[in-house]
Design a protein around this motif. Sequence first.
Motif, PDB file in Angstrom:
ATOM      1  N   ARG A  62       6.209 -48.806  19.800  1.00  0.00           N
ATOM      2  CA  ARG A  62       5.590 -47.712  19.068  1.00  0.00           C
ATOM      3  C   ARG A  62       6.228 -47.632  17.689  1.00  0.00           C
ATOM      4  NH1 ARG A  62       5.986 -41.390  20.720  1.00  0.00           N
ATOM      5  NH2 ARG A  62       4.879 -40.590  18.914  1.00  0.00           N
ATOM      6  N   PRO A 102       7.233 -45.945  13.968  1.00  0.00           N
ATOM      7  CA  PRO A 102       7.779 -44.617  13.684  1.00  0.00           C
ATOM      8  C   PRO A 102       6.697 -43.564  13.418  1.00  0.00           C
ATOM      9  CG  PRO A 102       8.897 -46.286  12.380  1.00  0.00           C
ATOM     10  CD  PRO A 102       7.797 -46.983  13.101  1.00  0.00           C
ATOM     11  N   GLY A 103       5.732 -43.925  12.574  1.00  0.00           N
ATOM     12  CA  GLY A 103       4.745 -42.921  12.189  1.00  0.00           C
ATOM     13  C   GLY A 103       3.547 -42.856  13.119  1.00  0.00           C
ATOM     14  N   GLU A 104       3.638 -43.546  14.232  1.00  0.00           N
ATOM     15  CA  GLU A 104       2.485 -43.615  15.116  1.00  0.00           C
ATOM     16  C   GLU A 104       2.492 -42.420  16.067  1.00  0.00           C
ATOM     17  OE1 GLU A 104       0.302 -47.260  17.359  1.00  0.00           O
ATOM     18  OE2 GLU A 104       2.429 -47.050  17.686  1.00  0.00           O
ATOM     19  N   THR A 105       1.390 -41.708  16.138  1.00  0.00           N
ATOM     20  CA  THR A 105       1.358 -40.554  17.024  1.00  0.00           C
ATOM     21  C   THR A 105       1.140 -41.026  18.453  1.00  0.00           C
ATOM     22  OG1 THR A 105      -1.010 -40.287  16.837  1.00  0.00           O
ATOM     23  CG2 THR A 105       0.342 -39.157  15.203  1.00  0.00           C
ATOM     24  N   ARG A 164      -1.094 -40.288  20.512  1.00  0.00           N
ATOM     25  CA  ARG A 164      -2.483 -40.663  20.770  1.00  0.00           C
ATOM     26  C   ARG A 164      -2.794 -42.068  20.304  1.00  0.00           C
ATOM     27  NH1 ARG A 164      -6.684 -35.829  20.397  1.00  0.00           N
ATOM     28  NH2 ARG A 164      -5.465 -34.513  21.765  1.00  0.00           N
ATOM     29  N   GLU A 165      -2.385 -42.325  19.043  1.00  0.00           N
ATOM     30  CA  GLU A 165      -2.650 -43.653  18.489  1.00  0.00           C
ATOM     31  C   GLU A 165      -1.979 -44.717  19.330  1.00  0.00           C
ATOM     32  OE1 GLU A 165      -2.736 -42.033  13.869  1.00  0.00           O
ATOM     33  OE2 GLU A 165      -0.995 -43.062  14.668  1.00  0.00           O
ATOM     34  N   THR A 204      -1.538 -37.156  26.344  1.00  0.00           N
ATOM     35  CA  THR A 204      -1.956 -35.762  26.249  1.00  0.00           C
ATOM     36  C   THR A 204      -0.924 -34.836  26.873  1.00  0.00           C
ATOM     37  OG1 THR A 204      -4.219 -36.543  26.427  1.00  0.00           O
ATOM     38  CG2 THR A 204      -3.856 -34.175  26.718  1.00  0.00           C
ATOM     39  N   HIS A 213       2.171 -35.481  27.209  1.00  0.00           N
ATOM     40  CA  HIS A 213       3.333 -35.507  26.315  1.00  0.00           C
ATOM     41  C   HIS A 213       3.128 -34.527  25.165  1.00  0.00           C
ATOM     42  CE1 HIS A 213       6.473 -37.077  23.686  1.00  0.00           C
ATOM     43  NE2 HIS A 213       5.573 -37.267  22.740  1.00  0.00           N
ATOM     44  N   GLU A 214       1.919 -34.552  24.567  1.00  0.00           N
ATOM     45  CA  GLU A 214       1.616 -33.614  23.475  1.00  0.00           C
ATOM     46  C   GLU A 214       1.750 -32.178  23.948  1.00  0.00           C
ATOM     47  OE1 GLU A 214      -2.302 -34.609  22.439  1.00  0.00           O
ATOM     48  OE2 GLU A 214      -1.741 -36.249  21.085  1.00  0.00           O
ATOM     49  N   ARG A 239       5.302 -31.253  24.430  1.00  0.00           N
ATOM     50  CA  ARG A 239       6.088 -31.259  23.206  1.00  0.00           C
ATOM     51  C   ARG A 239       5.596 -30.193  22.221  1.00  0.00           C
ATOM     52  NH1 ARG A 239      10.852 -32.712  22.533  1.00  0.00           N
ATOM     53  NH2 ARG A 239      11.321 -32.665  20.323  1.00  0.00           N
ATOM     54  N   LEU A 246       3.468 -41.318   5.979  1.00  0.00           N
ATOM     55  CA  LEU A 246       2.961 -41.252   7.354  1.00  0.00           C
ATOM     56  C   LEU A 246       3.466 -42.435   8.173  1.00  0.00           C
ATOM     57  CD1 LEU A 246      -0.715 -40.045   6.885  1.00  0.00           C
ATOM     58  CD2 LEU A 246       1.281 -38.743   7.636  1.00  0.00           C
ATOM     59  N   ASP A 247       3.647 -43.579   7.506  1.00  0.00           N
ATOM     60  CA  ASP A 247       4.162 -44.744   8.211  1.00  0.00           C
ATOM     61  C   ASP A 247       5.642 -44.628   8.497  1.00  0.00           C
ATOM     62  OD1 ASP A 247       2.043 -46.284   8.777  1.00  0.00           O
ATOM     63  OD2 ASP A 247       2.107 -47.514   6.949  1.00  0.00           O
ATOM     64  N   VAL A 298       7.813 -41.818   8.279  1.00  0.00           N
ATOM     65  CA  VAL A 298       8.439 -40.668   8.941  1.00  0.00           C
ATOM     66  C   VAL A 298       8.139 -40.723  10.436  1.00  0.00           C
ATOM     67  CG1 VAL A 298       8.480 -38.165   9.107  1.00  0.00           C
ATOM     68  CG2 VAL A 298       8.328 -39.269   6.880  1.00  0.00           C
ATOM     69  N   ALA A 299       9.232 -40.676  11.216  1.00  0.00           N
ATOM     70  CA  ALA A 299       9.086 -40.819  12.663  1.00  0.00           C
ATOM     71  C   ALA A 299       8.413 -39.599  13.265  1.00  0.00           C
ATOM     72  CB  ALA A 299      10.453 -41.014  13.304  1.00  0.00           C
ATOM     73  N   VAL A 300       7.528 -39.848  14.196  1.00  0.00           N
ATOM     74  CA  VAL A 300       6.848 -38.768  14.896  1.00  0.00           C
ATOM     75  C   VAL A 300       7.243 -38.851  16.354  1.00  0.00           C
ATOM     76  CG1 VAL A 300       4.818 -40.250  15.127  1.00  0.00           C
ATOM     77  CG2 VAL A 300       4.592 -37.808  15.469  1.00  0.00           C
TER      78      VAL A 300
END
Lengths: 756, 321
Positions: free
Chosen positions: A695, A697-700, A702-703, A722, A724-725, A728, B315-316, B318-320
């Motif tokens: 995964r 870093p910026g991937e949600t 869902r994505e 879902t 997890h969302e 969280r 968006l790429d 920053v960790a989510v």
Amino acid sequence: MSAPTADATGGTAADGDRRFGRVRASVDPVRLLALAGVAGLLGTFLSVLYRVSDVAGDVSTFLLVAVGTLVVATVVARLVPERVAFGLAALLLAAGAYVYLAQLPRSVAAEETLVLFLNDGIELLTGLSVLRIVNAGLWALAATPAPTFVAWYLALRRRYVGAVIVGGAMLTLFVLTSDAGGALALLGVVAAAGAIGFGDVERRGGDLATAETVAVVLAAMVTVALFISVVPTGGADPLDVGIGTDESTVESSLTNAGDSVEILGSIRLSPKARFTVTSTEASYWRVGSYDRYTGSGWIRTGADRPYDEQLRGPAGESRTVQQRYTVESELTVLPAAWKATAVSESPVGLFEQPGGGLGPDGELQPGDTYAVESERPVASAQDLRTAGTDYPDRIVDRYTGLPDSTPDRVGERTARITANADNPYDRARVIERWLENNREYSLEVDRPRGNIADAFLFEMERGYCTYYATTMVTMLRSQGVPARLAVGYTPGQQVEDDSWVVRGLDSHAWVEVYFPDQGWIRFDPTPAGPREAAERQRVQQARQSGGTGVDTDETRNRTFTATPSPTPTTPTADGSGPNAGTTPTATPTTPAGNGTDAGTVTSGALGPNGPDIASPGGGGSDEDGGIPQPTREQTVLGLVVLAGVAAGVHRSGAGSRLYREFRLRYQPRTDDPAVDVARAFDRLEFLAEKAGAPRRPGETAREFAARVGGDGPDERARRLATLHERARYGGGVAAEEATEAVELADGLVADRPRID
Amino acid sequence: MSESPSTADAAAAAEPTVEAAGETARTVIDNVEQVIVGNHEAIEHLVCAMLGRGHVLLEDVPGVGKTMLARSIARSFECEFKRVQFTPDLLPTDITGVNVYNQQTGEFEFRSGPVFANVVLGDEINRAPPKTQSALLEAMEEEQVTVDGESYPVPSPFTVVATQNSVERDRTYDLPAAELDRFMVQLSLGYPDEADEADLLGRVVGDHPIEELDPVATTADLRAAREATGEVTVEAPLREYVTRLARYTREHAQLGVSPRGAIALLRGAQARAVLDGRDYAIPDDVQAEAEVVMAHRIRRSAGEGTGAELVAEALDAVAVE
């Protein structure tokens, strides 16, 4: 998050004090590590000085000085700028030198101070142990404050390199004087490297994670030093505990030992003929004596003096003994009956050792001869009993000292054993007899750790002459009787009425006790019978195996019978002396003199066959001793390695990977549904990581979940995302949903869906 | 699709729930799409901005339907719509209104300007001088207008949709950064693609469809939807995520996203959640709104790329969670 250590980014020297104050408020763990490195380095050379104080001085005074210096340095570091501090250190150094010089004995102090200093310095740097300094205890006290102060002061001021230079110089001095062993030196080097490494990390504002690199390097240093030795002999192995190598013989460990004797474990006898002596009477052919007991060995303090043709005889009555020695194989010592007064026809120069022995200034070659005239003390037992205890100060100073670490029980047991003796002579006789009767003679010995005499008195059942003599000296000194260890050769094999052949295996250690107005009188606590039996057996073995140099022309066709040791110079048979019967612990079973039954005593120790009497190098220790106990240095070095390995594992992430690999397959449930869901989702993430599509870093969530599954998104992954969302961001989940999440993760882990 | 306004009114006004709000929003979007072809995303952003109590700046070339979009939205909500054409000689009072002397009563009475409407379209806002532009500012930020020391509240809900041309930049007054910051989102429509354009041409033959557009929601519905949007849960991890995004832009540009921008992004995310029928916002919501909310607030040095590029980068990077 690193706000408290923001001062690490620096500032000018002007605000140094302010910076310092701020650091105190919040402790930086990296700084602690750097300080620990400096402290470790200080510890190595202070431990040497501690040992010196233990053997030759006062431990409590030393500790007071050392701790006091550290405290003063800590206070001064906060208040005083460097120039003033260095002035203070110079003052400490000068004060130490003054105190040391002021207390020097007259005879030594008469020499020019500067010459004295230079000589001492050169001798120390060429391998002379600090313990050979007559006033070693005072020397340690004088040498402690200045370097300790400077090193600790600099460390607290963040000048780690300076601190390491000062501490390292002291350690180097002790490595050169051979007072610091390999393990201690390695420990010091590791501590120094740690101080500089951690100090550098601190200066760059690094955190503990950065410091882990340094820990790994330190561990590598220790490990590499263990496995790679530049010099392919045992001496290069810093962790070699076994004192004594294959070549250890009684002779090499005693009579050829030079200025210091290290007490060994198992040992062999050399059957080589050393010299032939023609003498008016049999005697012990003495080569030297040792005055300072270190707990693990003996040291002769003081400096040699050139031989000036005539030596003083003993104080009491004496009889002249004329001897002529013919050297059979190389000798680096000059055997002579006690007490030699004149040596003539010597092929090499001579010097006089402290303690009255003589030594050749070079090597005696086979065929060399020399003549010695000795005055042998003939004091009667009655003379010695009434000699009193009015010892001169120089004798008391030099010959009654014991290491502070000597256990009290040595003195207590000695006092019990000698309870019935009311004068030093009787005490010596009782101790001599007690040792003869209660300890078995054996060359096969597991060398104990710690104080040899204490171990021989309380733990060991057998030993050889060095152990007997060392223990007897310690016991006597514990009662305030001046005594010393003497080494040399027993009379050897008598080949004619007035002629003896002496072999390497005749080398021996015994005890000399001082009596006012009589001088040094010999005592030998080693049971003669078993010793001679061992020697006889060794000669026969050597003859059978065709060893060269065993025999001279005179001895070749004779059976070996060692000359029974001449009774210690004093008449002992008189019944009025304290005899064995008065000693409560005496046992009558030990063979008395001629060794007819000696074989039974020694056979076990000598072994039934094999060319070597004892397996050298302490090989037997593993069989009966179980797991060998590591020394303190080894323990610390082991801890360094452990810390390094832990840091390395942590740094490489191997530990956490292993942990996640485990958690991937087994997820323990908790009471908190949110935690359960988070862990279940973590497992999915780890699956993706293993599939090479982690995964981003910026991937949600869902994505990410949309990528799981080969043909079209995996519904389980979407549902898990879902949940997890919800857990969280959506204000939490219920316990059933957590169970659902765990089951979804279980299913996904079992199926291993494709993740792009 | 043409639900009667009265029923929608009754349902939404009674209960400001996320479901109802989402229903309202989706209905409006469908309705607008009868007129505006091929700009689904822009419509969604615009509706989100209205739910999030924000104002919208449309920047594009002329003739792509900026005004049409604003008008269709206003019509769908059955709310009052007024339009101001900004010109260099436009005066502030032309927007706010003036006090005129009533000869019958002998008193001054306030004659309200075009700003008093639910949806105000400010066309070509950058053609007017800053003094005039700032007349709109007070209304946008304070939801009130002050004339001759007297304050008059604007109607609620109140949304400003301003447009500006991205061509013919001479004789214009660029909006200052402070003013740009007050627009919640900046959108551009872009030219429709070939199929959409053909479709569009087919529709406008004869009566323009906007003339037949029926309202599908009331202002009461909009107010309820706004209330529901404000109630959408925003948990700490999401707030931290938005903060990290904003900080990232500040660390990598001359002028990054202000705290006001971060607040706007959270509101946009809430509105997104409503569109999706969720009562909590998630990072996907934030990411969907991030570019339109943040890009126009960023000033980068020449040659560093656009604000939109920096937002994509953030968006790429920053960790989510």
